[in-house]
Structures are given as structure tokens and as C-alpha cells.
Scaffold this active site. Sequence first.
Site, PDB file in Angstrom:
ATOM      1  N   TRP A 273       0.818  -1.209   0.000  1.00  8.89           N
ATOM      2  CA  TRP A 273       0.000   0.000   0.000  1.00  8.89           C
ATOM      3  C   TRP A 273       0.853   1.260   0.000  1.00  8.89           C
ATOM      4  CZ3 TRP A 273      -0.848   3.387   4.434  1.00  8.89           C
ATOM      5  CH2 TRP A 273      -0.109   3.039   5.570  1.00  8.89           C
ATOM      6  N   ASP A 274       2.150   1.101   0.193  1.00  9.87           N
ATOM      7  CA  ASP A 274       3.078   2.231   0.121  1.00  9.87           C
ATOM      8  C   ASP A 274       2.902   3.005  -1.184  1.00  9.87           C
ATOM      9  OD1 ASP A 274       3.897   0.235   1.905  1.00  9.87           O
ATOM     10  OD2 ASP A 274       6.026   0.648   1.652  1.00  9.87           O
TER      11      ASP A 274
ATOM     12  N   LYS B 195       4.683   1.691  16.228  1.00 13.19           N
ATOM     13  CA  LYS B 195       5.689   1.507  15.180  1.00 13.19           C
ATOM     14  C   LYS B 195       5.700   2.673  14.195  1.00 13.19           C
ATOM     15  CE  LYS B 195       6.995  -1.738  11.494  1.00 13.19           C
ATOM     16  NZ  LYS B 195       6.586  -2.941  10.733  1.00 13.19           N
ATOM     17  N   GLN B 196       4.525   3.128  13.772  1.00 10.20           N
ATOM     18  CA  GLN B 196       4.422   4.185  12.773  1.00 10.20           C
ATOM     19  C   GLN B 196       3.081   4.883  12.938  1.00 10.20           C
ATOM     20  OE1 GLN B 196       4.294   0.969   9.645  1.00 10.20           O
ATOM     21  NE2 GLN B 196       3.088   2.505   8.557  1.00 10.20           N
TER      22      GLN B 196
ATOM     23  N   GLU C 177       1.790  -1.776  13.303  1.00 11.81           N
ATOM     24  CA  GLU C 177       1.838  -3.235  13.318  1.00 11.81           C
ATOM     25  C   GLU C 177       2.354  -3.799  14.643  1.00 11.81           C
ATOM     26  OE1 GLU C 177       2.404  -3.839   8.509  1.00 11.81           O
ATOM     27  OE2 GLU C 177       4.163  -3.771   9.808  1.00 11.81           O
TER      28      GLU C 177
END
Length: 760
Positions: free
Chosen positions: A349-350, A593-594, A480
Amino acid sequence: MNDGYVKTDPWRLVEDRFDPSRTLSSESLFALGNGVMGGRANFEERYSGETLQGNYIGGVYYPDKTRVGWWKNGYPEYFAKVPNAAFWIGVDVAVDGEPLDLATVAEVKSFYRETDMRRSVLTRRMRVVLKNGVEVAVETVRFLSLARRELGVVKYAVTPLNRAARITFSPHVDADVRNADANYDEKFWEEVSTEADATQSRTKKSGFEAAWAQAVELDGAEWHCETRPEKVRATAAVSREKGCAAVLYKYAGICSSLNHAPADLIAAARCVAASGQEAGFEALLKEQTAAWAARWHGCDIEIGGDARAQQGIRFCIFMLLQTYTGVDTRLNIGPKGFTGEKYGGVTYWDTEAYCLPFYLATAGRAVARELLVYRYNQLDKAIENAAKLGFRDGAALYPMVTVNGEECHNEWEITFEEIHRNGAVAYAIFNYIRYTGDTAYLADCGLEVLLSVARFWAQRITWSGARRKYVMLGVTGPNEYENNVDNNWYTSYIACWSMRYAAESAAWVRENRPADYARICAKRRFDETAETKRWLEIADGMYFGEDRELGIFLQQDGYLDKEQTLAKDLDPADRPINQRWSWDRILRSCLIKQADVLQGLYFFGDDFDLDTVRRNFRFYEARTVHESSLSPCVHAILAARIGDLDKAYELYLRTVRLDLDDYNREVREGCHVTSMAGSWLSVVEGFGGMRVRDGVLSFDPQLPAAWESLSFKVNFRDRVLTVRITRNAVEVANEGAPVELEIRGVRRLIADKVIMNCEL
């Protein structure tokens, strides 16, 4: 961390010493590509030290059988891998019979390697003393032609420095290669045929074929050819006096069955190599320089007063330009590009969330449209993927990882639960149309994708009698470090947005393109009245967690029940936690994580006031460890948006120098290419303040303290705009028809150039 190992230079990557412990990292950082193929910066000559040999052909893949400890229904049968292709750069060298091998020479007296990012040329110069006492100077120059996309070129020069010597060159192609990441240690290629100057191979299972041919030149040489299965080698020895160079030129044709009939591959590869040899090295280098100058014209960024920031952003742009050019709808952007095997070289999906905006603004509408068409062409596969998980009636679940539309990721918490990827595909259509004004895409392709995605959401979301709301259960958000959670705010928000946007798009196509509307309704069995009513009912009745006392959206149910540890309070010895902590400990922590909630506030920032963004940013960024390459860029953009320029700059340096400085200690596996598009976004959308509102491009720029100026180019609706920002002015130059722009809240029609004086 690289600790300054790669020297700071605005247009070059430079290492000025040989450190065997950094060979793998340098192979990643100095990698080359031309949009259709690429490879790591392996040495041309034999090297017996640690190395990850890697040459890759875009669009060619191998279905590596899934390897899991516990099989679950719905798992994909394979993980698509980009196969390590033939080692075409090979040039073995011996001097007076002693092999040149940097791992075994008596002494490396000097070593210099450089990638010239202006033209994608890799140069290496070194002086070494061999075990037999001969000292030689070696210079190599290598590039993959951007003008002739199936051609690779090597120049290899050896000069004896302390005495006359007999120099033996053995240029070769070795197709007997393997992948380091093969699940079962399988070899992915099998030989088709090998001739004196060329070899042809076929991927097992997937049946792609490729051929490699070499043409070589060396003054005074008499060539002796050796052919073995999957190997082509020519050998010649020449004598040179002290101080006189022996110079080899090698031209390699690299052709695949993506573009040629298998029976014609060797002939095609020979033709490419021969045409390169006929043109000659200097002419090809001139072509390369011109082709890359054209690529840089529309996308360069100049930062005044900050050399590290400047090098970092050019490196990111350079890697993106090497990875994807839009010349082939079958190709996409793998997370590692052509720099390594990790992630299989496949699509995530990046592409939609990060890469599309870069190509929209730098390569133009046609190239960006190809990225959307790539997903449209795989829609039926996405419907099959959803059906395997029990969804019906044309619902589509786009894969987390794919090369041909089939899901090939095999971790249950990702494959089954990280479904927010569907929203990114829908958002990309919206983002493309908002930027280009190409609403026709909805009728051509977009609506079919949108309604299929909306159908998935309508089936995936459930009604909670206890809450009297619709809920989203058992998902993994962008963070994640949380799995199988309920009511992930971002996933729920983008799902509801997707359903609303699908409904709006259906109405637009019905009203503006009735013939296409009828075609789509028949093809996809679309009942607009009934289906959109259901979508809007769910979107209007969705549950979204929030903590009103803190003034934040809840990442998911129960998030505040966790011990609220801040990232700054972690022991540095525990970082990165994904390499130090057990998975159980990570899952029980509040550490992120992000960007998760913040990913939604980035995408849908216009839906929220600045105070809401600020509160959520302050809360969640403090708990974020930024251990995804996709994390710092989103945070940098939001920090700039709320006026925290120090934090924005800190995170900008982290995203833009993530690989150059090896923040996550993993660049040896390859560079984080897709996140480099996020680095571009952090400059243009973050510090440049670029937005599109109501069809008007706007800029509300800010400069961090370390910068004297910022200049960048964007292609907006067939106009190339150059934006230059200093401490006291914003200047916009327009190469194209007059266009209305908004600069710091003031709208103006710009024919050629405007300068607005202001204090930044």
C-alpha cells in the site's frame, strides 16, 4: 549508524575508504537502476568477502511456496519473490597470474567509490598491492542506460604502478544464481540455452524468460571464449608497461519475455549489446547524462544552508527515479526497489499512500495514472482474494503484498487483518483526481474499484447491539505493533470515508457519463440505490473511540489501559525494540511503530481543526518509536502543519537520511525506496505547505532554522511550477498556461512569475 561513513555532498554519494564490514550496506546505498531493471553495487571482479549479489528485472517474479508453522485457511499458496537474475557485470582480473580480490589482496592503499546522482553513474577507484607485489590502480565506471533500457555498460581500467605486468581480463555472465531469501533454498531459474556470448534462463513455475549477452572491447586482445551451463566467459591477456592502463569496455544486453518472444531473446540481447558497442562508451555516457538531466528537470529540490538535508532529499528522489518511470503498466514500486531482496520486490500500500503523490507532482498525470491502472487491472484478483476469505457479491480486498494481484503475504495478522490497505487504494483515486482534475478516470476505471472496495467494507463492518453503533473488529492498523484489535480509529475512518466517496463517485458517473454508468452497473451488478443507502447508513452510524478528557481519538479499544511509556524514556540499549524485545512484550506495550491515528489526520487533515491535530500529535508522537521507514515523514508533515518546526526538522532528517545514516541498522538488506517518497512529501507538503483545495494549488511555507532557502518544482495540471522560499519572500515561476494559485492565503492568477514578500 553510518557515522559519516558516506561523505556529505549535494550531488554525490561518496565513500573514501574500504571497510569490509560495510560492504553490504554500500551495495545497497550505491545501487543502480533505470526503471525497468537494476542491481546492487557489487564489485565487478571476484570478491570472496561478505556480499549479497543482486541484479533484478522489473516484473519478473517467482512464486516461492509459502513457509509457515501453522497453516490457516485463506493463506496464500506462495510469496512472490523478485528473483536474483544473472550476474551480468562480471569482470574477473588477474595481474601476472594473481587474482584481484579485495578480500585477499596484500594491501588496499586507497579506495574511492562514488555514485553521481545527476546521471546515475557508479565510479570506483582504488590502489591495491597484490600478494605477488604488483601495485595496480583500478578504475571502474558502470551504468544502466536510461535511454536504452535493456543495456548495461561497464568500463574497467587496470594500470600497473610499480612495474610492467601481464593483465588478464575475464568478462563474464553468470546465470547460476540464487536468492538469499528463498523459503526452501530452491533455485528460481533454470537454463534454456547457453552460447559463446549469451545465455538464456527461465524462471521455474512462473515461466518468465530472460537472456543476457555481452560484447567486449580491449585493445590488443585475443579473446578465448569458454561456455559452461548458465555461464558465458571470454578471457584475454594483455601486457602493459608501468603507468600504462589496460581498458576493457563491456556492453551487456538484458532482455526478458515481458518484451520479446522467448525464441527471440538471445538475438534481441545480442542486438542490444552490439548497438551499445557500436555507439561506444563516450556516446552512451553522453546519452545517459542528457536523459537524466531531463528526469531531474521537473523534480529537483534545492535546500540552502544545510548540506546533509540537501544530500538526503536528492538521494531519495534519485532512488525513486531509478525505480519507477511509468513506461510499463505491469511494473510498480517495491519497498526495496532494485536494492535488495527483502519484501520480495512486490507492491504494498506504500505505492498509493506515499509514492503516487510524488509521481503526480514530478512525472505528470500520465505516469501517475499508470499506477492507478495497475490496481484497476488487478481488480478481479482482488475480488478473488476477498472471496477466499468469505466475502461475496463482488467485494474486493486488495492484497497487502502482490506482484500480479493475488495476495502473497502469509502472516495472519497482516494478510487477514491489515485491511486498511483497501482504503489506501480508494484514497489514491481521490488524491489523483483532486490533483489532476481528471474526473473522467472515475468512469474509465475508478468507480469499479471504489464500489468493489465499498462492498468489502459494508460486509466487514458489524453492528454492535451493546454500543448501538457499527464496529470494526479484529484488525491491524498501520501500527503493526498491535494485532487483532477492535475499532482501530484509522481503519474505521478510512472505511467510512471510502464508502461515502464511492457513493459520491457513483452519482457523478451517473450524471456525467451515463453510458459508462450503465456499462459499470451491468458489469459489476451494481444497484446504486440499495448499496449506497447501506454504505451511508454504516458510515453515519460508525463507532469511533475518543477520550474527551485528553481530547484525542483512541487508536483502538483498550489503548489507554496499557502502561503509558514514552519513547524518550526507553533505554537506548533496547532500541530498536523489534530487534530487542519479545513480540509479547511489544504487543502489551503502548509503543507505536508508525503513524496510525496520525496517518488519518494526515490524509484527512481538512476534516479536523488544528487544535485537534495538535493534541493527537503531541500524544501519539511521544509514544512512537518510528521503527517503520514510513513513520517519520508523516510525523514531519504534521509537525510542520502545527508549527512545531524543530520537531518537523528532527523527523525530516530521520526520514531523509534513514538509509544514508542507517537509523534502523538494516540498510545492508536494501534501501527503503517507497518511504523515500514520504521524504519528498515532508519537504513539499511539510515545509512547502502544498495542498490542493477546491481545485486550487496552495502553498503555506515555513523554513526550519537550519535552512536559508528552499526551492522545488511540481507539475500541476500541465504546468511546471518552480517554488522558491526564502526568509522574506515566496516566489513562484510558471512554465505553462496561466494558473490560479493560493500563496499564504491569497489567491492569484499567475501567468509567468509572482513574488510575495513575507516574513517566514
